[in-house]
Design an enzyme around this catalytic site. Sequence first.
Site, PDB file in Angstrom:
ATOM      1  N   MET A   1      30.229  -7.683  30.278  1.00 31.45           N
ATOM      2  CA  MET A   1      30.450  -8.976  29.677  1.00 31.45           C
ATOM      3  C   MET A   1      31.397  -8.822  28.509  1.00 31.45           C
ATOM      4  O   MET A   1      30.967  -8.773  27.368  1.00 31.45           O
ATOM      5  CB  MET A   1      29.103  -9.540  29.245  1.00 31.45           C
ATOM      6  CG  MET A   1      29.162 -10.717  28.306  1.00 31.45           C
ATOM      7  SD  MET A   1      30.108 -12.019  29.012  1.00 31.45           S
ATOM      8  CE  MET A   1      30.238 -13.117  27.674  1.00 31.45           C
ATOM      9  N   PRO A   2      32.686  -8.668  28.760  1.00 33.20           N
ATOM     10  CA  PRO A   2      33.603  -8.623  27.637  1.00 33.20           C
ATOM     11  C   PRO A   2      33.849 -10.008  27.042  1.00 33.20           C
ATOM     12  O   PRO A   2      33.785 -11.013  27.741  1.00 33.20           O
ATOM     13  CB  PRO A   2      34.895  -8.075  28.241  1.00 33.20           C
ATOM     14  CG  PRO A   2      34.654  -7.886  29.683  1.00 33.20           C
ATOM     15  CD  PRO A   2      33.305  -8.382  30.019  1.00 33.20           C
ATOM     16  N   LEU A   3      34.101 -10.022  25.753  1.00 35.97           N
ATOM     17  CA  LEU A   3      34.491 -11.230  25.040  1.00 35.97           C
ATOM     18  C   LEU A   3      35.809 -10.893  24.353  1.00 35.97           C
ATOM     19  O   LEU A   3      35.849 -10.018  23.489  1.00 35.97           O
ATOM     20  CB  LEU A   3      33.430 -11.616  24.021  1.00 35.97           C
ATOM     21  CG  LEU A   3      33.750 -12.775  23.079  1.00 35.97           C
ATOM     22  CD1 LEU A   3      33.972 -14.064  23.865  1.00 35.97           C
ATOM     23  CD2 LEU A   3      32.628 -12.943  22.067  1.00 35.97           C
ATOM     24  N   VAL A  34      34.310  -5.144  35.595  1.00 37.12           N
ATOM     25  CA  VAL A  34      33.829  -6.456  35.154  1.00 37.12           C
ATOM     26  C   VAL A  34      33.607  -7.325  36.392  1.00 37.12           C
ATOM     27  O   VAL A  34      34.462  -7.369  37.276  1.00 37.12           O
ATOM     28  CB  VAL A  34      34.844  -7.096  34.187  1.00 37.12           C
ATOM     29  CG1 VAL A  34      34.523  -8.548  33.909  1.00 37.12           C
ATOM     30  CG2 VAL A  34      34.890  -6.299  32.896  1.00 37.12           C
ATOM     31  N   THR A  72      35.172  -7.388  22.649  1.00 37.07           N
ATOM     32  CA  THR A  72      33.803  -6.961  22.389  1.00 37.07           C
ATOM     33  C   THR A  72      33.169  -6.646  23.730  1.00 37.07           C
ATOM     34  O   THR A  72      33.223  -7.462  24.658  1.00 37.07           O
ATOM     35  CB  THR A  72      33.010  -8.060  21.656  1.00 37.07           C
ATOM     36  OG1 THR A  72      33.693  -8.394  20.448  1.00 37.07           O
ATOM     37  CG2 THR A  72      31.601  -7.588  21.327  1.00 37.07           C
TER      38      THR A  72
END
Length: 126
Positions: A1-3, A34, A72
Amino acid sequence: MPLAHISLRAGKPEAYRQAIFDGLYRALRETFDVPEDDQFMTITEHDAASFRYSPSYFGVARSDDLVLIQITVSNTRTVAQKKALFGRIAAALGESPGLRPEDVFVNLVEVAKENWSFGHGLAQYA
């Protein structure tokens, strides 16, 4: 879960910004596994007075086309995966929208998996 938070100088067309989103997402899928449809990204544009960078820090010749990318992620990736991500992002953004690799600055912020809430006030990974 990249932000992902992306910052750049104002004035680029929508297609340019969308190409950054697409290239970054493709690089994350290819190197960090991802999941499909896991896209949470913002782009913030800045005028010249609000966007400062070193044109030569670490021996890299940057231009006003510099794109700052902060991602993140959960602290689960290896150093090899991180290196692969950095290289793939630079290559993807070179393909489209045509960024020079010198103008692609990436920073990863790693957090524990329990520090995510994807909605409903739940800690889905905890």
